[in-house]
Design a protein around this motif. Structure first.
Motif, mmCIF file in Angstrom:
data_model
loop_
_atom_site.group_PDB
_atom_site.id
_atom_site.type_symbol
_atom_site.label_atom_id
_atom_site.label_comp_id
_atom_site.label_asym_id
_atom_site.label_seq_id
_atom_site.Cartn_x
_atom_site.Cartn_y
_atom_site.Cartn_z
ATOM 1 N N TYR A 8 -26.931 42.780 -17.225
ATOM 2 C CA TYR A 8 -26.644 42.823 -15.382
ATOM 3 C C TYR A 8 -27.956 42.459 -14.942
ATOM 4 C CZ TYR A 8 -29.173 47.328 -15.175
ATOM 5 O OH TYR A 8 -30.101 48.118 -15.122
ATOM 6 N N ALA A 9 -28.083 41.705 -13.713
ATOM 7 C CA ALA A 9 -29.177 41.442 -12.877
ATOM 8 C C ALA A 9 -28.586 42.317 -11.550
ATOM 9 C CB ALA A 9 -29.154 40.106 -12.774
ATOM 10 N N VAL A 38 -31.002 42.259 -17.604
ATOM 11 C CA VAL A 38 -31.301 40.934 -17.967
ATOM 12 C C VAL A 38 -32.804 40.640 -18.493
ATOM 13 C CG1 VAL A 38 -31.577 39.722 -15.873
ATOM 14 C CG2 VAL A 38 -30.436 38.279 -17.887
ATOM 15 N N VAL A 54 -21.598 40.178 -19.006
ATOM 16 C CA VAL A 54 -22.529 39.421 -18.400
ATOM 17 C C VAL A 54 -22.401 39.236 -16.808
ATOM 18 C CG1 VAL A 54 -24.191 37.948 -18.273
ATOM 19 C CG2 VAL A 54 -23.290 38.624 -20.330
ATOM 20 N N GLY A 56 -23.929 40.039 -12.388
ATOM 21 C CA GLY A 56 -25.097 40.345 -11.428
ATOM 22 C C GLY A 56 -24.496 40.063 -10.046
ATOM 23 N N HIS A 63 -25.872 33.233 -8.370
ATOM 24 C CA HIS A 63 -26.149 34.363 -9.380
ATOM 25 C C HIS A 63 -27.622 33.952 -9.998
ATOM 26 C CE1 HIS A 63 -21.640 34.286 -9.093
ATOM 27 N NE2 HIS A 63 -21.865 35.634 -9.359
ATOM 28 N N ASP A 64 -27.915 34.935 -10.275
ATOM 29 C CA ASP A 64 -29.484 35.100 -11.060
ATOM 30 C C ASP A 64 -29.722 34.174 -12.228
ATOM 31 O OD1 ASP A 64 -31.832 35.886 -12.745
ATOM 32 O OD2 ASP A 64 -31.929 37.596 -11.447
ATOM 33 N N LEU A 67 -29.211 34.997 -16.095
ATOM 34 C CA LEU A 67 -27.729 35.606 -16.562
ATOM 35 C C LEU A 67 -27.342 34.107 -17.391
ATOM 36 C CD1 LEU A 67 -26.195 37.472 -13.775
ATOM 37 C CD2 LEU A 67 -27.210 38.283 -15.727
ATOM 38 N N PHE A 85 -17.438 38.032 -17.534
ATOM 39 C CA PHE A 85 -18.534 37.790 -16.744
ATOM 40 C C PHE A 85 -17.935 38.472 -15.523
ATOM 41 C CE2 PHE A 85 -19.652 35.323 -12.659
ATOM 42 C CZ PHE A 85 -20.877 35.693 -12.704
ATOM 43 N N SER A 87 -18.983 39.534 -11.297
ATOM 44 C CA SER A 87 -19.902 38.899 -10.013
ATOM 45 C C SER A 87 -19.819 40.125 -8.818
ATOM 46 C CB SER A 87 -19.346 37.696 -9.619
ATOM 47 O OG SER A 87 -20.089 37.168 -8.309
#
Length: 183
Positions: A8-9, A38, A54, A56, A63-64, A67, A85, A87
């Motif tokens: 994660y971020a 991450v 995965v 964030g 998104h970052d 990732l 995924f 979000s």
């Protein structure tokens, strides 16, 4: 084989709080979960897990990028496990934005990935004007103004549906158990 890896971020800590809640729920059910920021994920082998999630938060409409880099760098290894995924974003405070079709941020991110996740989860985030720096607060206020959201700089609203978060954790557990049955 360990059960679930969550990479994660989290910029302001809310995504971290969400994944920690998921970890507690899964740990309580005997599911082995590893949470990894991450920044610390580069040496991981995702193929050592049954399920890899995965995700964030969205910042300034994106998104970052770390990732996407993690997914791209591990695309072949991710083929051997189920992928998810997720979000966390403020536009998801509106139900129609909790779908891939209704959430442009998620669509753009998914379109850029070299793999297609087995599951996608879109979770409403937290609005916390007092914790933001000046520039972030102004940018988020502008976004909120355009999307009919609150703009008062003292506003703190957690839009996250924690029943959804718990159901998402349950989904990860079911995916890990399904994969285990196939092994």
């Amino acid at each position: 084989m360990p059960d679930v890896l969550i990479v994660y971020a989290s910029r302001d800590g809310h995504t971290r709080a969400i994944v920690q809640r998921m970890q507690r729920r899964l740990d309580g059910r005997g599911v082995e979960v590893r949470l990894v920021d991450v920044d610390s994920a580069s040496d991981l082998d995702p193929s050592a897990f049954r399920v890899v999630a995965v995700g964030g938060s969205v910042v300034y409409g994106k998104h970052d990028p770390r990732l996407a880099s993690f997914v791209a760098d591990n695309a072949e290894r991710l083929d051997s496990c189920q992928t998810v995924f997720f979000s966390v974003n403020l536009i998801a405070r509106k139900p129609e934005k909790r779908t891939i079709e209704g959430n442009v941020y998620v669509r753009k991110f998914l379109d850029a990935l070299p793999i297609t996740p087995d599951h996608v989860e879109i979770i409403a985030g937290k609005l916390d004007y007092p914790s933001y720096g000046f520039i972030d607060r102004i940018m988020i206020q502008l976004t909120m103004k355009f999307t009919d959201g609150p703009t008062d700089r003292s506003t703190v609203i957690d839009y996250t549906d924690y029943d959804q978060v718990d159901a998402f954790a349950d989904k990860l557990q079911a995916m890990a158990e399904e994969t285990s049955a196939v092994d």
